[in-house]
Design a protein around this motif. Structure first.
Motif, PDB file in Angstrom:
ATOM      1  N   LEU A   1     -13.789   1.021  -4.458  1.00 38.34           N
ATOM      2  CA  LEU A   1     -12.718   1.740  -5.133  1.00 38.34           C
ATOM      3  C   LEU A   1     -11.492   0.850  -5.257  1.00 38.34           C
ATOM      4  O   LEU A   1     -11.260  -0.038  -4.428  1.00 38.34           O
ATOM      5  CB  LEU A   1     -12.312   3.004  -4.374  1.00 38.34           C
ATOM      6  N   SER A   2     -10.705   1.125  -6.276  1.00 36.47           N
ATOM      7  CA  SER A   2      -9.379   0.495  -6.393  1.00 36.47           C
ATOM      8  C   SER A   2      -8.351   1.589  -6.657  1.00 36.47           C
ATOM      9  O   SER A   2      -8.662   2.624  -7.256  1.00 36.47           O
ATOM     10  CB  SER A   2      -9.350  -0.543  -7.511  1.00 36.47           C
ATOM     11  N   PHE A   3      -7.139   1.350  -6.175  1.00 38.03           N
ATOM     12  CA  PHE A   3      -6.079   2.342  -6.281  1.00 38.03           C
ATOM     13  C   PHE A   3      -4.905   1.751  -7.053  1.00 38.03           C
ATOM     14  O   PHE A   3      -4.449   0.644  -6.761  1.00 38.03           O
ATOM     15  CB  PHE A   3      -5.601   2.768  -4.885  1.00 38.03           C
ATOM     16  N   PRO A   4      -4.393   2.491  -8.043  1.00 39.73           N
ATOM     17  CA  PRO A   4      -3.202   2.013  -8.757  1.00 39.73           C
ATOM     18  C   PRO A   4      -1.991   2.016  -7.836  1.00 39.73           C
ATOM     19  O   PRO A   4      -1.953   2.726  -6.824  1.00 39.73           O
ATOM     20  CB  PRO A   4      -3.051   3.029  -9.898  1.00 39.73           C
ATOM     21  N   GLN A   5      -0.986   1.237  -8.190  1.00 39.59           N
ATOM     22  CA  GLN A   5       0.210   1.120  -7.359  1.00 39.59           C
ATOM     23  C   GLN A   5       0.939   2.450  -7.222  1.00 39.59           C
ATOM     24  O   GLN A   5       1.612   2.692  -6.220  1.00 39.59           O
ATOM     25  CB  GLN A   5       1.146   0.055  -7.945  1.00 39.59           C
ATOM     26  N   ASP A   6       0.804   3.331  -8.219  1.00 42.42           N
ATOM     27  CA  ASP A   6       1.513   4.603  -8.144  1.00 42.42           C
ATOM     28  C   ASP A   6       0.612   5.743  -7.653  1.00 42.42           C
ATOM     29  O   ASP A   6       0.941   6.921  -7.827  1.00 42.42           O
ATOM     30  CB  ASP A   6       2.119   4.970  -9.499  1.00 42.42           C
ATOM     31  N   TYR A   7      -0.539   5.414  -7.035  1.00 44.52           N
ATOM     32  CA  TYR A   7      -1.377   6.460  -6.446  1.00 44.52           C
ATOM     33  C   TYR A   7      -0.549   7.234  -5.422  1.00 44.52           C
ATOM     34  O   TYR A   7       0.215   6.654  -4.674  1.00 44.52           O
ATOM     35  CB  TYR A   7      -2.598   5.826  -5.773  1.00 44.52           C
ATOM     36  N   PRO A   8      -0.622   8.562  -5.430  1.00 40.13           N
ATOM     37  CA  PRO A   8      -1.590   9.436  -6.092  1.00 40.13           C
ATOM     38  C   PRO A   8      -1.151  10.009  -7.443  1.00 40.13           C
ATOM     39  O   PRO A   8      -1.723  10.999  -7.887  1.00 40.13           O
ATOM     40  CB  PRO A   8      -1.745  10.552  -5.065  1.00 40.13           C
ATOM     41  N   GLU A   9      -0.145   9.430  -8.058  1.00 35.96           N
ATOM     42  CA  GLU A   9       0.230   9.910  -9.393  1.00 35.96           C
ATOM     43  C   GLU A   9      -0.855   9.579 -10.406  1.00 35.96           C
ATOM     44  O   GLU A   9      -1.083  10.336 -11.354  1.00 35.96           O
ATOM     45  CB  GLU A   9       1.558   9.289  -9.834  1.00 35.96           C
ATOM     46  N   SER A  10      -1.517   8.440 -10.211  1.00 35.38           N
ATOM     47  CA  SER A  10      -2.598   8.029 -11.113  1.00 35.38           C
ATOM     48  C   SER A  10      -3.924   8.028 -10.365  1.00 35.38           C
ATOM     49  O   SER A  10      -3.963   7.830  -9.147  1.00 35.38           O
ATOM     50  CB  SER A  10      -2.320   6.625 -11.679  1.00 35.38           C
ATOM     51  N   ILE A  11      -4.992   8.231 -11.101  1.00 39.43           N
ATOM     52  CA  ILE A  11      -6.309   8.388 -10.499  1.00 39.43           C
ATOM     53  C   ILE A  11      -6.875   7.045 -10.039  1.00 39.43           C
ATOM     54  O   ILE A  11      -6.684   6.022 -10.711  1.00 39.43           O
ATOM     55  CB  ILE A  11      -7.259   9.077 -11.504  1.00 39.43           C
TER      56      ILE A  11
ATOM     57  N   MET B   1       0.848  -1.189   0.000  1.00 41.27           N
ATOM     58  CA  MET B   1       0.000   0.000   0.000  1.00 41.27           C
ATOM     59  C   MET B   1       0.887   1.244   0.000  1.00 41.27           C
ATOM     60  O   MET B   1       1.776   1.374   0.833  1.00 41.27           O
ATOM     61  CB  MET B   1      -0.893   0.008   1.242  1.00 41.27           C
ATOM     62  N   PRO B   2       0.655   2.178  -0.937  1.00 39.19           N
ATOM     63  CA  PRO B   2       1.445   3.413  -0.926  1.00 39.19           C
ATOM     64  C   PRO B   2       1.286   4.150   0.402  1.00 39.19           C
ATOM     65  O   PRO B   2       0.205   4.150   1.007  1.00 39.19           O
ATOM     66  CB  PRO B   2       0.842   4.222  -2.084  1.00 39.19           C
ATOM     67  N   GLU B   3       2.374   4.782   0.859  1.00 44.56           N
ATOM     68  CA  GLU B   3       2.339   5.479   2.139  1.00 44.56           C
ATOM     69  C   GLU B   3       1.298   6.601   2.132  1.00 44.56           C
ATOM     70  O   GLU B   3       0.611   6.841   3.131  1.00 44.56           O
ATOM     71  CB  GLU B   3       3.719   6.055   2.459  1.00 44.56           C
ATOM     72  N   GLU B   4       1.156   7.302   0.982  1.00 44.10           N
ATOM     73  CA  GLU B   4       0.174   8.380   0.903  1.00 44.10           C
ATOM     74  C   GLU B   4      -1.238   7.855   1.127  1.00 44.10           C
ATOM     75  O   GLU B   4      -2.058   8.493   1.798  1.00 44.10           O
ATOM     76  CB  GLU B   4       0.249   9.085  -0.456  1.00 44.10           C
ATOM     77  N   LEU B   5      -1.528   6.663   0.563  1.00 40.22           N
ATOM     78  CA  LEU B   5      -2.849   6.070   0.734  1.00 40.22           C
ATOM     79  C   LEU B   5      -3.066   5.635   2.178  1.00 40.22           C
ATOM     80  O   LEU B   5      -4.146   5.848   2.752  1.00 40.22           O
ATOM     81  CB  LEU B   5      -3.019   4.874  -0.208  1.00 40.22           C
ATOM     82  N   GLU B   6      -2.061   5.069   2.794  1.00 42.15           N
ATOM     83  CA  GLU B   6      -2.165   4.652   4.190  1.00 42.15           C
ATOM     84  C   GLU B   6      -2.469   5.847   5.096  1.00 42.15           C
ATOM     85  O   GLU B   6      -3.345   5.779   5.973  1.00 42.15           O
ATOM     86  CB  GLU B   6      -0.878   3.965   4.630  1.00 42.15           C
ATOM     87  N   ASN B   7      -1.769   6.955   4.876  1.00 42.25           N
ATOM     88  CA  ASN B   7      -2.016   8.156   5.675  1.00 42.25           C
ATOM     89  C   ASN B   7      -3.400   8.733   5.400  1.00 42.25           C
ATOM     90  O   ASN B   7      -4.080   9.232   6.312  1.00 42.25           O
ATOM     91  CB  ASN B   7      -0.953   9.209   5.385  1.00 42.25           C
ATOM     92  N   GLU B   8      -3.813   8.672   4.142  1.00 40.73           N
ATOM     93  CA  GLU B   8      -5.124   9.222   3.785  1.00 40.73           C
ATOM     94  C   GLU B   8      -6.247   8.404   4.424  1.00 40.73           C
ATOM     95  O   GLU B   8      -7.235   8.968   4.925  1.00 40.73           O
ATOM     96  CB  GLU B   8      -5.280   9.245   2.265  1.00 40.73           C
ATOM     97  N   ILE B   9      -6.124   7.087   4.429  1.00 43.48           N
ATOM     98  CA  ILE B   9      -7.124   6.232   5.068  1.00 43.48           C
ATOM     99  C   ILE B   9      -7.243   6.573   6.548  1.00 43.48           C
ATOM    100  O   ILE B   9      -8.341   6.705   7.102  1.00 43.48           O
ATOM    101  CB  ILE B   9      -6.764   4.742   4.879  1.00 43.48           C
ATOM    102  N   GLU B  10      -6.104   6.741   7.203  1.00 42.21           N
ATOM    103  CA  GLU B  10      -6.110   7.050   8.630  1.00 42.21           C
ATOM    104  C   GLU B  10      -6.755   8.406   8.898  1.00 42.21           C
ATOM    105  O   GLU B  10      -7.526   8.573   9.853  1.00 42.21           O
ATOM    106  CB  GLU B  10      -4.679   7.018   9.169  1.00 42.21           C
ATOM    107  N   ALA B  11      -6.451   9.377   8.048  1.00 40.53           N
ATOM    108  CA  ALA B  11      -7.027  10.708   8.225  1.00 40.53           C
ATOM    109  C   ALA B  11      -8.531  10.689   8.011  1.00 40.53           C
ATOM    110  O   ALA B  11      -9.302  11.259   8.799  1.00 40.53           O
ATOM    111  CB  ALA B  11      -6.366  11.690   7.260  1.00 40.53           C
ATOM    112  N   ILE B  12      -8.989  10.036   6.954  1.00 37.75           N
ATOM    113  CA  ILE B  12     -10.422  10.003   6.650  1.00 37.75           C
ATOM    114  C   ILE B  12     -11.189   9.299   7.763  1.00 37.75           C
ATOM    115  O   ILE B  12     -12.255   9.749   8.183  1.00 37.75           O
ATOM    116  CB  ILE B  12     -10.630   9.293   5.305  1.00 37.75           C
TER     117      ILE B  12
END
Length: 278
Positions: A43-53, A1-12
């Motif tokens: 939802l699904s997230f690409p491996q390079d999220y947040p570079e890709s939608i 899981m990308p670190e940005e996504l992990e932090n975003e999940i925790e924040a939300i």
């Protein structure tokens, strides 16, 4: 899981409630729950999220009492909003949730039946479900500019800023926020500061008003007010909400509070407005 996504999940989840965004059984699929509207999306997230939608795959569930076609409508609306808020390199789920909540709430108000006449007002169920009345010192709802959420050691911070012309209006804006936004009302702290200047009656001089409130976050209000002074902004109220995550941050919390506040101020264009006036 990308670190940005992990932090975003925790924040939300800290702002909207546990399991608002959670991992589904399928690999790389997540469920986003809109508790206020009794619907959830996959939802699904690409491996390079947040570079890709991200992709919104479909609905996970809809409530038993939602109107026919509401699931598909919400799905289409969410996809359109995601396309509009996504910027490569920036997380986008908070903006998606904010805009989707607002759009669905506005549509819900549009579908309310006409208000009953005065004789039926006390007994009508519709009368008990309307939004809280505006504070006497507000002519319209405050227009808040929000920062992106920042999460640090399980605490989440968000700043809001809006234009004000009097201390009474500033206090009314804070009261309205806490009355109408359940997430803000449940924050551990809502630190506030405002600066206002106006012409004194029958003189050419100015009257200056400025004040702050720690709301339990000791010394944070004064530091927030100092930021407004350093930035030389006027006619502005800033509210920084913090949801405490159980880990003390020490002095770092002041830096985060000021950083999210600065972001909201700049995003709202108040610094640019001041420069143009100068």
């Amino acid at each position: 899981m990308p670190e940005e996504l992990e932090n975003e999940i925790e924040a939300i989840n800290s702002i909207y409630g546990a399991d608002t965004l959670r991992k589904a059984d399928a690999s790389d699929v997540y469920v986003l729950s809109l508790s206020q509207h009794d619907i959830s999306l996959r939802l699904s997230f690409p491996q390079d999220y947040p570079e890709s939608i991200p992709q919104i795959l479909g609905t996970e569930s809809t409530g038993d009492h939602t109107r026919k076609g509401f699931g598909k409508h919400t799905l289409d609306l969410a996809r359109d909003i995601l396309d509009s808020v996504f910027t490569p390199g920036s997380v986008c789920l908070f903006d998606l949730l904010q805009d989707l909540d607002l759009s669905l709430a506005e549509e819900s108000n549009d579908h309310l039946p006409p208000q009953p006449n005065a004789i039926d007002e006390d007994t009508s169920p519709v009368a008990n479900t309307t939004a809280p009345a505006l504070h006497p010192d507000l002519e319209e709802e405050p227009h808040w500019i929000l920062s992106a959420p920042v999460i640090e050691k399980k605490s989440t911070f968000i700043a809001r800023a809006c234009a004000v012309v009097s201390p009474a209006q500033a206090r009314a804006c804070v009261a309205h926020l806490l009355d109408t936004d359940k997430r803000a009302s449940k924050a551990t702290h809502n630190v506030t500061a405002y600066r206002i200047r106006s012409a004194a009656e029958n003189t050419t001089s100015e009257v200056v008003f400025q004040d702050c409130d720690d709301d339990g976050e000791t010394a944070a209000g004064g530091r927030l007010l100092h930021l407004l002074q350093v930035m030389d902004v006027w006619g502005l109220l800033v509210v920084v909400s913090r949801w405490y995550g159980g880990v003390k941050l020490g002095p770092d919390r002041f830096s985060i509070i000021n950083n999210v506040a600065r972001e909201a101020i700049v995003e709202g264009g108040w610094t640019r407005s001041r420069i143009m006036k100068d």
